[in-house]
Design a protein around this motif. Structure first.
Motif, short mmCIF file in Angstrom:
data_model
loop_
_atom_site.label_atom_id
_atom_site.label_comp_id
_atom_site.label_asym_id
_atom_site.label_seq_id
_atom_site.Cartn_x
_atom_site.Cartn_y
_atom_site.Cartn_z
N HIS A 312 0.84 -1.19 0.00
CA HIS A 312 0.00 0.00 0.00
C HIS A 312 0.88 1.25 0.00
O HIS A 312 1.81 1.37 0.80
CB HIS A 312 -0.90 0.03 1.25
N VAL A 313 0.58 2.18 -0.89
CA VAL A 313 1.31 3.45 -0.91
C VAL A 313 0.91 4.28 0.31
O VAL A 313 -0.26 4.31 0.70
CB VAL A 313 1.00 4.22 -2.21
N GLY A 314 1.89 4.93 0.92
CA GLY A 314 1.61 5.79 2.06
C GLY A 314 1.89 5.17 3.41
O GLY A 314 1.85 5.86 4.43
N ILE A 315 2.19 3.87 3.44
CA ILE A 315 2.49 3.22 4.71
C ILE A 315 3.61 2.20 4.49
O ILE A 315 3.62 1.47 3.50
CB ILE A 315 1.23 2.54 5.29
N ALA A 316 4.58 2.21 5.35
CA ALA A 316 5.69 1.26 5.26
C ALA A 316 5.22 -0.11 5.75
O ALA A 316 4.55 -0.21 6.78
CB ALA A 316 6.87 1.75 6.10
N GLU A 317 5.58 -1.15 5.01
CA GLU A 317 5.13 -2.49 5.37
C GLU A 317 6.33 -3.41 5.59
O GLU A 317 7.29 -3.41 4.82
CB GLU A 317 4.22 -3.08 4.28
N ILE A 318 6.23 -4.21 6.63
CA ILE A 318 7.25 -5.20 6.94
C ILE A 318 7.00 -6.45 6.12
O ILE A 318 5.87 -6.94 6.01
CB ILE A 318 7.23 -5.56 8.44
N VAL A 319 8.08 -7.00 5.54
CA VAL A 319 8.01 -8.24 4.78
C VAL A 319 8.96 -9.24 5.42
O VAL A 319 10.12 -8.91 5.68
CB VAL A 319 8.40 -8.02 3.30
N LEU A 320 8.46 -10.43 5.69
CA LEU A 320 9.29 -11.51 6.22
C LEU A 320 9.65 -12.47 5.10
O LEU A 320 8.79 -12.82 4.28
CB LEU A 320 8.57 -12.25 7.34
N LEU A 321 10.91 -12.92 5.08
CA LEU A 321 11.42 -13.71 3.96
C LEU A 321 12.16 -14.94 4.46
O LEU A 321 12.67 -14.98 5.58
CB LEU A 321 12.40 -12.86 3.13
N GLU A 322 12.21 -15.95 3.60
CA GLU A 322 13.12 -17.07 3.82
C GLU A 322 13.83 -17.35 2.50
O GLU A 322 13.33 -17.05 1.42
CB GLU A 322 12.38 -18.31 4.32
N ARG A 323 15.02 -17.93 2.63
CA ARG A 323 15.86 -18.15 1.46
C ARG A 323 15.59 -19.53 0.87
O ARG A 323 15.66 -20.54 1.57
CB ARG A 323 17.33 -18.02 1.86
N LYS A 324 15.28 -19.55 -0.43
CA LYS A 324 15.04 -20.80 -1.14
C LYS A 324 15.71 -20.72 -2.51
O LYS A 324 15.37 -19.86 -3.31
CB LYS A 324 13.54 -21.08 -1.30
N GLN A 325 16.66 -21.62 -2.73
CA GLN A 325 17.35 -21.70 -4.02
C GLN A 325 17.89 -20.34 -4.47
O GLN A 325 17.67 -19.90 -5.59
CB GLN A 325 16.42 -22.30 -5.09
N ASP A 326 18.57 -19.69 -3.54
CA ASP A 326 19.21 -18.39 -3.81
C ASP A 326 18.23 -17.33 -4.28
O ASP A 326 18.56 -16.45 -5.09
CB ASP A 326 20.34 -18.55 -4.83
N MET A 327 17.01 -17.40 -3.75
CA MET A 327 16.01 -16.36 -3.97
C MET A 327 15.29 -16.10 -2.66
O MET A 327 15.27 -16.95 -1.76
CB MET A 327 14.98 -16.79 -5.04
N TRP A 328 14.72 -14.89 -2.53
CA TRP A 328 13.92 -14.57 -1.36
C TRP A 328 12.48 -15.01 -1.61
O TRP A 328 11.85 -14.57 -2.56
CB TRP A 328 13.94 -13.10 -1.04
N SER A 329 12.00 -15.88 -0.75
CA SER A 329 10.61 -16.33 -0.80
C SER A 329 9.83 -15.60 0.28
O SER A 329 10.25 -15.56 1.44
CB SER A 329 10.53 -17.84 -0.60
N THR A 330 8.69 -15.01 -0.07
CA THR A 330 7.92 -14.20 0.86
C THR A 330 7.09 -15.08 1.79
O THR A 330 6.35 -15.95 1.34
CB THR A 330 6.98 -13.25 0.09
N LEU A 331 7.23 -14.84 3.09
CA LEU A 331 6.42 -15.53 4.09
C LEU A 331 5.21 -14.72 4.50
O LEU A 331 4.13 -15.28 4.75
CB LEU A 331 7.27 -15.84 5.33
#
Length: 370
Positions: A312-331
């Motif tokens: 959403h524009v106008g608000i900072a959002e936290i994203v949690l990630l895990e590493r899978k096959q040298d890419m960031w996968s979004t949790l």
């Protein structure tokens, strides 16, 4: 009856709230701590270490020789010795005139005259002076956390204490938010703070204000009571004891967070829900702790995203990630389940001015497991 807390009509941008909180914050003075206490703290300036080992030492039990004196020796052409060679145990210093150690099978001492049955090369069976720790090395560079492997160097060098920065952090739990308060206190200790957790006598503003002892800490955190419910009074208590810079941060989760100051001590009011407290801890409280510790900038890991992140524009959002096959996968994005928090390997903030990131876009994420 006291009126409930109210959020302003517009939320304060995250970076503005953080800048206000960091204004005037300086690193705490270094202290010398025992090695076990210094673990996870941020290193201050440290003296250079001496070489270790200080002298050549034997790595195995055997006889000490100079390799050039053994040229040509073999079982077919034994080298006779006029006297029994010097025996050294593993870990003992090798005589200065010697540069190798042969095991007992390579020296025959059964006859009237000892004989060498093998050649050797310089350094065989020997650990050279300074090969483990070079003279002038540091246990840890200033600004970096002290890790278990650093303590190995300190103990080898004979050090009992290390010079570190260890900010005092006080966590005040507003009754009803103990799950989040425990998470924050444990996270603070893992980051090298001397964290003390206490609980206010009640949820009312007077009880919370009474628990805000700024003189005993460098950073004060209040967990819980930051919302707009009838029993939420943490921000009211902060205003009574000091100054509120902002209440209502453009942060998801963590919208009801607040920042301020009591005396010279920066204060962060974190929501009582674990996911919201987690978000406020990483985006508001941890930057202050890093400044107090004089920690070097945290290094981010850059990897492409496995899939798109919409925000959403106008608000900072936290994203949690895990590493899978040298890419960031979004949790998780914005709403963080306890399972996602437990599984996450890294996190990032999508700024309020961004709509997110496209799939395969490289992004910098901060590691949760150092």
């Amino acid at each position: 009856m006291t009126s409930p807390q109210r959020l302003p009509t517009s939320l304060t941008p995250l970076d503005r709230a953080r800048d206000a909180l960091l204004n005037g914050v300086e690193p705490v003075a270094p202290v010398e701590l025992m090695l076990g206490e210094a673990l996870s703290c941020v290193a201050a300036e440290m003296p250079p270490l001496p070489a270790y080992p200080p002298r050549d030492i034997a790595t195995a039990d055997g006889y000490a020789f100079c390799a050039r004196d053994l040229v040509g020796a073999s079982s077919y052409s034994p080298l006779p010795l006029s006297a029994l060679p010097l025996w050294v145990e593993a870990g003992e210093a090798v005589p200065e005139a010697c540069d190798c150690v042969l095991d007992s099978d390579s020296v025959d001492v059964s006859g009237p005259m000892p004989q060498v049955l093998a050649e050797a090369i310089p350094g065989q069976g020997v650990r050279r002076a300074g090969s483990d720790i070079a003279a002038g090395s540091l246990v840890a560079e200033a600004g970096r956390r002290v890790l278990p492997r650093d303590l190995l160097l300190a103990r080898a060098a004979g050090l009992a204490r290390l010079n570190v920065r260890r900010p005092r952090l006080r966590v005040v739990n507003v009754p009803g938010g103990s799950l989040a308060a425990d998470l924050i206190a444990e996270s603070a200790r893992a980051a090298g703070a001397d964290a003390v957790l206490s609980t206010a006598a009640g949820r009312d503003a007077g009880s919370i204000a009474a628990a805000l002892d700024d003189g005993a800490c460098d950073l004060l955190l209040i967990v819980g009571g930051s919302g707009v419910g009838r029993t939420d009074a943490a921000v009211t208590a902060l205003a009574a004891r000091g100054e509120v810079f902002a209440h209502g941060i453009a942060l998801l989760p963590g919208r009801t967070s607040a920042v301020g100051r009591v005396g010279k001590t920066p204060v962060v009011v974190l929501p009582g829900a674990p996911d919201q407290a987690f978000a406020a801890w990483w985006t508001l409280a941890l930057p202050v702790l890093d400044r107090l510790s004089d920690r070097a900038l945290r290094k981010a890991v850059n990897l492409p995203l496995a899939r798109k992140i919409a925000s959403h524009v106008g608000i900072a959002e936290i994203v949690l990630l895990e590493r899978k096959q040298d890419m960031w996968s979004t949790l998780a994005v914005g709403e963080l389940s306890l399972e996602a928090i437990a599984r996450a390997e890294a996190w990032l903030v999508v700024s309020g001015g961004s709509e997110g990131f496209a799939a395969s876009a490289p992004v910098d994420a901060y590691m949760l497991r150092e």
